[in-house]
Design a protein around this motif. Structure first.
Motif: not given
Length: 350
Positions: A60-61, A114-116, A232-235, A242-247
């Motif tokens: 997904q990432y 970072s990705m998390g 950079a575009h994604l963030f 990062n937090a949303d997908l991890y959660r």
């Protein structure tokens, strides 16, 4: 006065235009390319990779990154150590969840963002004699780790600070490591939080949170630029990605249970009774039916009682302020469903 106000508005608009003109326009999308991605232990963590939370998280990432990098993916399954070697040799282009070390910087380019955050977990069997952060019991234990992982180094630092020693045993895969744990060949395993913890196992310690990154092989230098631009575009559009997908992926991982500390066990052995005040007119959070407290928070409290053995006794209160006063005065032990505000809690001695 009105004229000055208009002039100030015009000046503000001109300033905004100048600021916007200083921001570079989004670059044209790079030419579409196929990128080879290493999936560590995808063939051993789960018989069906589609049901594996770790693999789902990584795919997904990467799919979110692909929307800006213009990438297609080919996935290569292997062990963690082999994935690192393939990055070094240019046999794969991308690898996820990589901790930054001097050695890896020689052959891999790390994403600027970072990705998390990775947390190292020390894990044992559910029937283990170990309690949480029980340093005396940890002393002399045998710890399994996956070849190529830096987690064992983080554990060594943690052990040095806590004052215990341990032996190590390396395994070729995550699955082999847990199999050895289940066969009593080792006492614990160490792994990062980006992996799932199989049912029947518990966390006995955690240590050294550190950022993890996506890396690209230095054999294809252009990938680093494309990756950084895409992230950079994604963030910029979703700063909490990062937090949303991890959660969303790991937040409901019921197997990630921690054991109690010895002090907590001693407390539970006293068969504690905890007084919980509640109101009758705050549906759906808390209210009464047939003289019994019901609602979201009583359900949560009862679930905690079932899990811990604590007896929660509900006490009817006349108002919210009365509940706070009872807590301050020591006639109530806990307050349910308050706002997540540390300053407010401190002002109410909570």
């Amino acid at each position: 006065m009105r004229r000055q106000s208009v002039l100030r508005q015009i000046a503000a608009l001109l300033s905004a235009v100048c600021l916007l003109s200083a921001v570079p326009a989004f670059a044209a999308a790079p030419a579409r390319r196929t990128v080879r991605v290493g999936l560590a232990n995808a063939d051993t963590l789960s018989p069906d990779a589609s049901d594996n939370k770790t693999i789902s998280f990584e795919k997904q990432y990467l799919q979110a990154v692909a929307e800006y990098a213009n990438w297609d993916y080919v996935y290569v399954k292997s062990s963690w150590a082999q994935c690192l070697e393939m990055v070094k040799n240019g046999d794969i282009d991308v690898l996820m969840n990589v901790s930054k070390t001097d050695d890896r910087l020689r052959y891999a380019d790390f994403s600027s963002e970072s990705m998390g955050t990775e947390m190292c977990y020390l894990i044992s069997r559910s029937d283990s004699r170990l309690t949480y952060d029980d340093y005396a019991a940890f002393d002399g234990m045998t710890v399994g780790y996956e070849e190529g992982s830096v987690s064992i180094g983080f554990l060594a630092e943690y052990a040095g600070q806590a004052g215990f020693s341990f032996r190590t045993r390396a395994y070729a895969s995550n699955a082999a490591m847990f199999a050895a744990l289940d066969q009593n060949k080792i006492d614990t395993v160490i792994q990062s939080s980006f992996y799932e913890i199989p049912a029947g196992h518990v966390i006995v310690a955690r240590c050294d949170p550190a950022p993890v990154y996506i890396v690209t092989s230095k054999k294809v230098p252009a990938l680093k630029t494309e990756l950084d631009s895409a992230m950079a575009h994604l963030f910029s559009y979703n700063p909490s990605f990062n937090a949303d997908l991890y959660r969303a992926t790991f937040g409901n991982a019921t197997a990630q249970n921690e054991v109690y500390t010895q002090a907590e066990l001693d407390y539970l052995h006293t068969r504690p009774v905890v007084l919980v005040p509640y109101e009758t007119n705050w549906a759906p959070f808390e209210y009464e039916e047939n003289g019994r407290p019901v609602g979201i928070t009583p359900d949560v409290i009862r679930a905690l009682g079932k899990d811990t053995g604590i007896t929660f006794r509900f006490v009817l209160s006349s108002s919210t302020q009365a509940i706070y006063n009872d807590a301050k005065g020591g006639t109530a032990d806990t307050v349910m469903a308050v706002s997540y505000d540390y300053l407010w809690a401190d002002s109410h001695d909570l």
